[in-house]
Design a protein around this motif. Structure first.
Motif, PDB file in Angstrom:
ATOM      1  N   THR A 167       1.150 -20.720   4.027  1.00 45.10           N
ATOM      2  CA  THR A 167       0.750 -20.837   5.436  1.00 45.10           C
ATOM      3  C   THR A 167       0.516 -22.305   5.823  1.00 45.10           C
ATOM      4  O   THR A 167       1.083 -22.804   6.804  1.00 45.10           O
ATOM      5  CB  THR A 167      -0.580 -20.073   5.678  1.00 45.10           C
ATOM      6  OG1 THR A 167      -0.594 -18.885   4.907  1.00 45.10           O
ATOM      7  CG2 THR A 167      -0.801 -19.784   7.146  1.00 45.10           C
TER       8      THR A 167
ATOM      9  N   PRO B 145      -1.985 -14.048   3.171  1.00 43.14           N
ATOM     10  CA  PRO B 145      -2.622 -15.256   2.614  1.00 43.14           C
ATOM     11  C   PRO B 145      -1.967 -15.723   1.313  1.00 43.14           C
ATOM     12  O   PRO B 145      -1.456 -14.913   0.527  1.00 43.14           O
ATOM     13  CB  PRO B 145      -4.066 -14.790   2.348  1.00 43.14           C
ATOM     14  CG  PRO B 145      -4.288 -13.676   3.311  1.00 43.14           C
ATOM     15  CD  PRO B 145      -2.962 -12.991   3.482  1.00 43.14           C
ATOM     16  N   LYS B 146      -1.999 -17.025   1.124  1.00 41.46           N
ATOM     17  CA  LYS B 146      -1.530 -17.721  -0.082  1.00 41.46           C
ATOM     18  C   LYS B 146      -0.010 -17.735  -0.240  1.00 41.46           C
ATOM     19  O   LYS B 146       0.511 -17.884  -1.352  1.00 41.46           O
ATOM     20  CB  LYS B 146      -2.172 -17.155  -1.364  1.00 41.46           C
ATOM     21  CG  LYS B 146      -3.664 -16.959  -1.314  1.00 41.46           C
ATOM     22  CD  LYS B 146      -4.415 -18.049  -0.595  1.00 41.46           C
ATOM     23  CE  LYS B 146      -4.498 -19.348  -1.344  1.00 41.46           C
ATOM     24  NZ  LYS B 146      -5.172 -20.374  -0.490  1.00 41.46           N
TER      25      LYS B 146
ATOM     26  N   GLY C 137       0.694 -25.609  -6.502  1.00 42.74           N
ATOM     27  CA  GLY C 137       1.844 -25.760  -5.612  1.00 42.74           C
ATOM     28  C   GLY C 137       3.174 -25.594  -6.325  1.00 42.74           C
ATOM     29  O   GLY C 137       4.135 -26.318  -6.026  1.00 42.74           O
TER      30      GLY C 137
ATOM     31  N   PHE D 221      -5.356 -27.112  -2.811  1.00 40.34           N
ATOM     32  CA  PHE D 221      -4.007 -27.460  -3.287  1.00 40.34           C
ATOM     33  C   PHE D 221      -4.055 -27.385  -4.814  1.00 40.34           C
ATOM     34  O   PHE D 221      -4.279 -28.379  -5.481  1.00 40.34           O
ATOM     35  CB  PHE D 221      -3.601 -28.847  -2.785  1.00 40.34           C
ATOM     36  CG  PHE D 221      -3.280 -28.833  -1.331  1.00 40.34           C
ATOM     37  CD1 PHE D 221      -2.011 -28.559  -0.886  1.00 40.34           C
ATOM     38  CD2 PHE D 221      -4.279 -29.042  -0.379  1.00 40.34           C
ATOM     39  CE1 PHE D 221      -1.718 -28.499   0.459  1.00 40.34           C
ATOM     40  CE2 PHE D 221      -3.995 -28.979   0.965  1.00 40.34           C
ATOM     41  CZ  PHE D 221      -2.709 -28.707   1.391  1.00 40.34           C
TER      42      PHE D 221
HETATM   43  P1  A3P Z   1      -1.214 -22.347  -5.330  1.00 38.08           P
HETATM   44  O1  A3P Z   1      -2.575 -21.743  -5.316  1.00 38.08           O
HETATM   45  O2  A3P Z   1      -0.238 -21.524  -6.125  1.00 38.08           O
HETATM   46  O3  A3P Z   1      -1.195 -23.785  -5.747  1.00 38.08           O
HETATM   47  P2  A3P Z   1      -1.808 -20.708   1.985  1.00 38.08           P
HETATM   48  O4  A3P Z   1      -1.679 -21.971   2.753  1.00 38.08           O
HETATM   49  O5  A3P Z   1      -0.988 -19.569   2.531  1.00 38.08           O
HETATM   50  O6  A3P Z   1      -3.239 -20.359   1.750  1.00 38.08           O
HETATM   51  O7  A3P Z   1      -1.144 -20.956   0.548  1.00 38.08           O
HETATM   52  C1  A3P Z   1      -1.722 -21.847  -0.377  1.00 38.08           C
HETATM   53  C2  A3P Z   1      -0.730 -22.043  -1.500  1.00 38.08           C
HETATM   54  O8  A3P Z   1       0.354 -22.872  -1.028  1.00 38.08           O
HETATM   55  C3  A3P Z   1      -1.355 -22.783  -2.691  1.00 38.08           C
HETATM   56  O9  A3P Z   1      -0.650 -22.312  -3.828  1.00 38.08           O
HETATM   57  C4  A3P Z   1      -1.004 -24.228  -2.347  1.00 38.08           C
HETATM   58  O10 A3P Z   1      -1.055 -25.097  -3.444  1.00 38.08           O
HETATM   59  C5  A3P Z   1       0.428 -24.038  -1.837  1.00 38.08           C
HETATM   60  N1  A3P Z   1       0.894 -25.174  -1.012  1.00 38.08           N
HETATM   61  C6  A3P Z   1       0.338 -25.675   0.101  1.00 38.08           C
HETATM   62  N2  A3P Z   1       1.014 -26.748   0.530  1.00 38.08           N
HETATM   63  C7  A3P Z   1       2.033 -26.934  -0.347  1.00 38.08           C
HETATM   64  C8  A3P Z   1       3.077 -27.903  -0.452  1.00 38.08           C
HETATM   65  N3  A3P Z   1       3.204 -28.906   0.420  1.00 38.08           N
HETATM   66  N4  A3P Z   1       3.943 -27.777  -1.479  1.00 38.08           N
HETATM   67  C9  A3P Z   1       3.833 -26.769  -2.373  1.00 38.08           C
HETATM   68  N5  A3P Z   1       2.853 -25.830  -2.333  1.00 38.08           N
HETATM   69  C10 A3P Z   1       1.964 -25.920  -1.329  1.00 38.08           C
END
Ligand code: A3P
Length: 288
Positions: free
Chosen positions: A48, A44-45, A251, A248
Motif C-alpha cells: 500500500t 494490508p501489507k 521489502g 520497512f
Molecule cells: P515487509 O514487511 O515484507 O518488509 P503496506 O504498505 O501495505 O503496509 O505493506 C508494507 C510492506 O511493503 C512491508 O513488507 C514493506 O517493507 C513493503 N514495502 C514498502 N515500501 C516498499 C518499497 N519501496 N520496496 C519494497 N517493499 C516495500
C-alpha cells in the motif's frame, strides 16, 4: 483518539478501533466519488505505502516535494479512517484515496460514480509474514501470539481486516465493471520502471523518461525507509513501537520461506487451491 484496545466489527470484518468507528465506516460506504478520484485498494501489507508513494510521485511528475513534506495518511488518506472527514476535500488535483475495505462496503458508492481503481495484491504467504511482524509493532492490533497461531487465524479469515481470500475475490469479481487496474507487489519488484509506465498510462499522466527515473529513485525501499513522512517515526511509540521492529522491515519477495514449515506451506497451498481454484487470477505466485 487512542482506543487501542477497541475492535470494531463492520461488514463481518474486525477492524482496529484506533483507526475506525462505526461512523467513519458508514461514511466510507456513503462516500461521493468523483470520476477524477484515484482509489488504491489493498489488503494490508500488500505494498500500500509503496504504491501511495508512486501515485503521488506520478502526479508530481517525479518531483519529491510532496512525498518529503506530507505524511502518506494525509496525501493518500484511507477513506474509512476516523480522521478522513477532517481532511480538506476541495482540491483541483485528483484526490488520491486509499482503502482496505472489502468490495461490498464500497459497492454502492462505486456504482454511482466511477473513479480510477487500482488493486495491489501480494503473495498471500508474504502478506501473512509481513502482517505477523506488523502486529508486533502496531499497538492497535492484537498480540499475534506465535507465528503458527497467527497463520491459522490468517487462513481462517479471523484476523483484523478479515479474509485475504474474500478481499481479493470480492474486488476481482468486479474487475471488468470497475475497469480495475490490477498489479502485484512482485511485479513492482521485478520491473519498477515498467510498472510506473503502466500506472502512469492508466492514469492518463504520461511521464518523460527522466521523470520516470525520478519516481523510481524516490520510491525505492532505501529512499522510502529514510523518509519520515512514511516510515512511521512521526507516530508516537504508544501507537507504533519502532523499538520492536521497522515498518520497512525487509521489502523482499518470498520471505515466507524463512517462516513457514513444510507442513504450514502444504496446508496453506491446500486452502489457497480451495479458495482460489475458480478465481480468474492470472498471476501465479511462487507458493512451493
Ligand atoms: P515487509 O514487511 O515484507 O518488509 P503496506 O504498505 O501495505 O503496509 O505493506 C508494507 C510492506 O511493503 C512491508 O513488507 C514493506 O517493507 C513493503 N514495502 C514498502 N515500501 C516498499 C518499497 N519501496 N520496496 C519494497 N517493499 C516495500
Amino acid at each position: 483518539m487512542a482506543r487501542l484496545e477497541v475492535t470494531e466489527t463492520f461488514a463481518g470484518v474486525r477492524l482496529p478501533g484506533h483507526l475506525h468507528t462505526q461512523e467513519s465506516l458508514a461514511l466510507a460506504g456513503a462516500f461521493q466519488f468523483r470520476p477524477s478520484d484515484v482509489l488504491l485498494v489493498t489488503y494490508p501489507k500488500s505494498g500500500t505505502t509503496w504504491v501511495q508513494e508512486i501515485l503521488t510521485l506520478i502526479y508530481s511528475a517525479g518531483d519529491p516535494a510532496l512525498v518529503k513534506t506530507i505524511p502518506n495518511w494525509t496525501r493518500n488518506p484511507w477513506l474509512e479512517h476516523v480522521y478522513f472527514k477532517e481532511l480538506p476535500q476541495e482540491t483541483n488535483r485528483p484526490r488520491l484515496l486509499t482503502t482496505h475495505m472489502p468490495q461490498q462496503v464500497l459497492a454502492a458508492a462505486l456504482r454511482t460514480c466511477k473513479p480510477k481503481v487500482i488493486y495491489v495484491a501480494r503473495n498471500p504467504k508474504d502478506v501473512a509474514v509481513s502482517f505477523y511482524h506488523f502486529h508486533k509493532i502496531a499497538n492497535f492490533l492484537p498480540d499475534p501470539g506465535s507465528f503458527s497461531d497467527f497463520l491459522q487465524h490468517f487462513l481462517d479469515g479471523t484476523v483484523h481486516f478479515g479474509s485475504w481470500f474474500q478481499h481479493i475475490k470480492g474486488w476481482l469479481g468486479c474487475q471488468e465493471k470497475l475497469g480495475l487496474f490490477f498489479i502485484t507487489y512482485e511485479e513492482l519488484h521485478q520491473d519498477l520502471q515498467r510498472c510506473v509506465e503502466r500506472l502512469s498510462a492508466f492514469l492518463g499522466c504520461p511521464l518523460q523518461p527522466d521523470q520516470i527515473a525520478s519516481v523510481c529513485q524516490h520510491c525505492s525501499f532505501t529512499s522510502m525507509s529514510k523518509n519520515i513522512m512514511v516510515n512511521h517515526t512521526l507516530l508516537s511509540p504508544e501507537i507504533i513501537d519502532l523499538s520492536k521492529g521497522s515498518f520497512f522491515r525487509k521489502g523482499i519477495t518470498e520471505d515466507w520461506r524463512n517462516h513457514f514449515s513444510p507442513q504450514q506451506s502444504e496446508l496453506f497451498n491446500q486452502i489457497y487451491q480451495k479458495e482460489m481454484g475458480d478465481c480468474c487470477l492470472s498471476v501465479v505466485w511462487h507458493m512451493d
